[in-house]
Write an enzyme that holds these catalytic residues in place. Structure first.
Site, short mmCIF file in Angstrom:
data_model
loop_
_atom_site.label_atom_id
_atom_site.label_comp_id
_atom_site.label_asym_id
_atom_site.label_seq_id
_atom_site.Cartn_x
_atom_site.Cartn_y
_atom_site.Cartn_z
N LYS A 53 0.84 -1.20 0.00
CA LYS A 53 0.00 0.00 0.00
C LYS A 53 0.88 1.25 0.00
O LYS A 53 0.59 2.22 -0.70
CB LYS A 53 -0.93 -0.02 1.23
N GLN A 97 -4.84 -1.74 9.42
CA GLN A 97 -4.61 -3.05 8.83
C GLN A 97 -5.13 -4.14 9.76
O GLN A 97 -4.77 -4.19 10.93
CB GLN A 97 -3.10 -3.25 8.56
N ASP A 120 -11.41 2.03 3.71
CA ASP A 120 -11.61 0.58 3.60
C ASP A 120 -13.09 0.25 3.41
O ASP A 120 -13.44 -0.85 3.00
CB ASP A 120 -11.12 -0.10 4.90
#
Ligand code: NAP
Length: 293
Positions: A53, A97, A120
């Protein structure tokens, strides 16, 4: 018959280039899209995802405000950091994460992220907006699957899409996207409670495997000519590799590829799309927060 391999890497690169182009335009207006990726601990798969990322952010010309916290970080400290990032106007997107260490409650953490920065798409506000067809950050992996189908010009309208897996991050949101008016598929979801799964998967025009186990989908479970999208990423031991493992999907790739019309490889299929759609969402966040959408 031998399936056409869907090159997720190339399609993801196309999306990332489009994003980078828009980032250049925004920067000319003094807007610098910025993402904070928070990693807690040293889970090897998570470290590798976060590195990917960060590379993508750099390539897109976006600001990287990532934070790597130690495994023993308390939930309170993590929530405090999220609160600070929520308030920081220079940060457009926040991604924590997953999975988090066991002593931290993931639900509380997801709920703490400002939905407007939830790139997300896991916050219930975004999930709810997706469900009722309102503007929302779409979760990156399911969105990536839909974009792969779109870019490959694979007909979805009126097709039967069978999804194996009902997780909150893949199966369920993908079912909503695939059954939206825009995509217009008829959707069936399978899970561990499904009886005679092969009978159902064999009816699929588009079969999506998101179970998280190798060989969940074997050749006898696939209709000849079906489009097979393999979301699974599984590490299996391989002594010929320096790392000691290799990645496989949920499908028996070689034999399923003999009868499918299209198939995504693992790696190089859905995985790269997930990162590309994260870049897309970060750009969206920056545009939304600057009144450009
Ligand atoms: P998850 O939370 O473990 O969910 C797996 C789902 O599959 C569950 O709903 C489970 O059913 C179902 N399932 C498991 N084994 C099955 C079987 N034999 N038959 C039918 N259903 C079965 O996993 P996830 O987070 O959705 O991820 C799924 C896979 O995708 C994993 O390999 C993950 O690494 C991968 N993934 C890849 C990306 C990417 O970017 N490529 C992103 C996210 C996830 P129950 O609900 O009944 O338990």
């Amino acid at each position: 018959m031998s399936a056409t391999i869907i090159d997720g890497k190339a399609i993801a690169q196309e999306v990332r280039s489009e994003v980078a182009q828009k980032v250049t335009e925004l920067k000319a207006k003094g807007i610098n899209p910025c993402l904070a990726v928070i990693l807690v601990g040293e889970n090897p798969a998570s470290v590798s995802y976060v590195t990917g990322k960060q590379k993508a952010l750099a390539e897109a010309g976006m600001t990287d405000r990532s934070v790597h916290l130690p495994e023993n970080t308390t939930e309170e400290d993590l929530l405090k950091l999220i609160d600070e990032l929520n308030k920081d106007k220079s940060v457009n997107g926040i991604l924590v994460q997953l999975p988090l260490p066991k002593h931290i409650n993931e639900d509380r953490v997801i709920m703490a992220i400002n939905p407007e920065k939830d790139v997300d798409g896991f916050h219930p506000v975004n999930v709810g907006n997706l469900m009722i067809g309102r503007k929302a950050f779409l979760p990156c992996t399911p969105h990536g699957v839909v974009v792969l189908l779109e870019k490959m010009k694979i007909e979805t309208s009126g097709k039967h899409c069978v999804i194996v897996g009902r997780s909150n991050i893949v199966g369920k949101p993908l079912a909503i996207l695939m059954s939206s008016r825009k995509v217009n598929s008829t959707v069936t979801i399978c899970h561990t409670g499904t009886k005679n799964m092969a009978e159902i998967t064999k009816q699929a025009d588009i079969l999506v495997a998101a179970a998280g186990h190798p060989s969940t989908i074997t050749k006898d479970m696939v209709k000849p000519g079906a489009v097979v999208i393999d979301v699974g990423v599984n590490r299996i031991p391989d002594s010929t590799k320096k790392s000691g493992f290799r990645l496989v999907g949920d499908c028996d790739y070689d034999e399923v590829a003999e009868i499918a019309s299209y198939i995504t490889p693992v790696p190089g299929g859905v995985g790269p799309m997930t990162i590309a759609m994260l870049m897309f969402n970060t750009l969206e966040a920056a545009m939304n927060q600057n009144g450009l959408n």
